[in-house]
Scaffold this active site. Structure first.
Site, PDB file in Angstrom:
ATOM      1  N   ARG A  64      -9.517 -25.398 -42.969  1.00 35.83           N
ATOM      2  CA  ARG A  64     -10.077 -25.285 -41.688  1.00 35.83           C
ATOM      3  C   ARG A  64     -11.540 -24.998 -41.846  1.00 35.83           C
ATOM      4  NH1 ARG A  64      -8.381 -24.182 -36.149  1.00 35.83           N
ATOM      5  NH2 ARG A  64     -10.468 -23.570 -35.332  1.00 35.83           N
ATOM      6  N   THR A 107     -18.035 -21.152 -22.196  1.00 36.11           N
ATOM      7  CA  THR A 107     -17.420 -20.936 -20.589  1.00 36.11           C
ATOM      8  C   THR A 107     -15.982 -20.675 -20.599  1.00 36.11           C
ATOM      9  OG1 THR A 107     -17.462 -21.705 -18.455  1.00 36.11           O
ATOM     10  CG2 THR A 107     -17.420 -23.261 -20.190  1.00 36.11           C
ATOM     11  N   HIS A 108     -15.413 -19.450 -19.895  1.00 36.44           N
ATOM     12  CA  HIS A 108     -14.180 -19.178 -19.876  1.00 36.44           C
ATOM     13  C   HIS A 108     -13.633 -19.003 -18.606  1.00 36.44           C
ATOM     14  CE1 HIS A 108     -10.405 -17.359 -21.188  1.00 36.44           C
ATOM     15  NE2 HIS A 108     -10.704 -16.262 -20.580  1.00 36.44           N
ATOM     16  N   ASP A 140     -19.214 -14.601 -30.154  1.00 37.63           N
ATOM     17  CA  ASP A 140     -19.426 -13.722 -31.327  1.00 37.63           C
ATOM     18  C   ASP A 140     -18.225 -14.160 -32.112  1.00 37.63           C
ATOM     19  OD1 ASP A 140     -18.511 -10.796 -29.776  1.00 37.63           O
ATOM     20  OD2 ASP A 140     -17.361 -12.711 -30.011  1.00 37.63           O
ATOM     21  N   GLY A 142     -15.313 -12.842 -32.088  1.00 37.28           N
ATOM     22  CA  GLY A 142     -14.084 -12.677 -31.507  1.00 37.28           C
ATOM     23  C   GLY A 142     -13.585 -13.830 -30.813  1.00 37.28           C
TER      24      GLY A 142
HETATM   25  C1  GRF Z   1     -12.757 -24.993 -18.372  1.00 35.06           C
HETATM   26  O1  GRF Z   1     -12.291 -24.383 -17.061  1.00 35.06           O
HETATM   27  C2  GRF Z   1     -12.817 -24.271 -19.498  1.00 35.06           C
HETATM   28  O2  GRF Z   1     -13.298 -23.143 -19.111  1.00 35.06           O
HETATM   29  C3  GRF Z   1     -11.482 -24.298 -20.039  1.00 35.06           C
HETATM   30  O3  GRF Z   1     -10.874 -25.436 -19.958  1.00 35.06           O
HETATM   31  C4  GRF Z   1     -11.642 -26.083 -18.676  1.00 35.06           C
HETATM   32  C5  GRF Z   1     -12.299 -27.398 -19.435  1.00 35.06           C
HETATM   33  O4  GRF Z   1     -12.643 -28.219 -18.227  1.00 35.06           O
HETATM   34  N1  GRF Z   1     -11.531 -23.697 -21.279  1.00 35.06           N
HETATM   35  P1  GRF Z   1     -13.632 -29.599 -18.421  1.00 35.06           P
HETATM   36  O5  GRF Z   1     -12.915 -30.229 -19.901  1.00 35.06           O
HETATM   37  O6  GRF Z   1     -14.802 -29.211 -18.593  1.00 35.06           O
HETATM   38  O7  GRF Z   1     -13.132 -30.453 -17.304  1.00 35.06           O
END
Ligand code: GRF
Length: 202
Positions: A64, A107-108, A140, A142
């Protein structure tokens, strides 16, 4: 600002950034798109936009760490000011943090600190929250725990499924990402503990 985007799937967040970058006043340019797997729509979107792409599969490396180093080396070749993880389904490792620490955002699709990990929308729905949303944070070491750059709220509908909820979140998520990345690119940003501030690095 030079932006490298890492994806693992449909790449609609990437597409929103590519579209935003068409405006020279936006202040950012996607200089490369990387993925941990081939044959995904996110890579096709980059191809259509004429943006260089690369794929590094974990299984092609003996460890990895070797994958992480290869990813970091390849990203570094594009001399990014900012690395955006947009639907990237691998955890970047120490090498990546050492190389790009503080300049990687992710982005989450949940309101951190709620529902970290791979199933944010499903866990929000199962919990029965009335409001969820999305979070952009500085990565980070985590899992979805870094200092928050931006958040958007999304109401949960009574008849929502995981898919309908996630699609509604993604609509807000794309707007959040485009707005925040544009500000980071044009204004700069600094991370002070858990606080992320836009503006020139003092
Ligand atoms: C997004 O909602 C992201 O936050 C999550 O998976 C989705 C990816 O969507 N991890 P895309 O590939 O940008 O259409």
């Amino acid at each position: 600002a030079r932006v490298v985007v890492l994806v693992s799937g449909s790449g609609t967040n990437l597409q929103a950034l590519l579209d935003a970058c068409d405006d020279p006043a936006y202040g950012a340019r996607v200089v490369a798109v990387g993925a941990d797997r081939g044959g995904i729509e996110g890579l096709a979107r980059a191809d259509r936009a004429g943006v260089p792409t690369f794929v590094k599969k974990v299984k092609d490396f003996t460890t990895r760490e070797h994958w992480d180093r290869a990813m970091a080396d390849t990203v570094a070749n594009f001399e990014p000011d900012l690395v955006v993880l947009a639907g990237f389904m691998k955890l970047v490792g120490q090498e990546f943090h050492d190389r790009f620490g503080g300049r990687v955002v992710n982005t989450h699709p949940a309101l951190s600190p709620s529902f970290p990990g791979m199933h944010g929308p499903a866990e929000a729905l199962a919990y029965g929250v009335k409001v969820t949303g999305c979070t952009l944070f500085v990565v980070d070491d985590g899992i979805d725990t870094g200092p928050i750059v931006a958040q958007r709220a999304v109401e949960v509908a009574d008849d929502d499924t995981v898919e309908s909820l996630h699609e509604r979140i993604k609509t807000e998520e794309r707007a959040m990402l485009v707005d925040a990345v544009g500000r980071m690119a044009r204004e700069g940003f600094a991370v002070d503990g858990r606080t992320v501030r836009f503006g020139p690095v003092r």
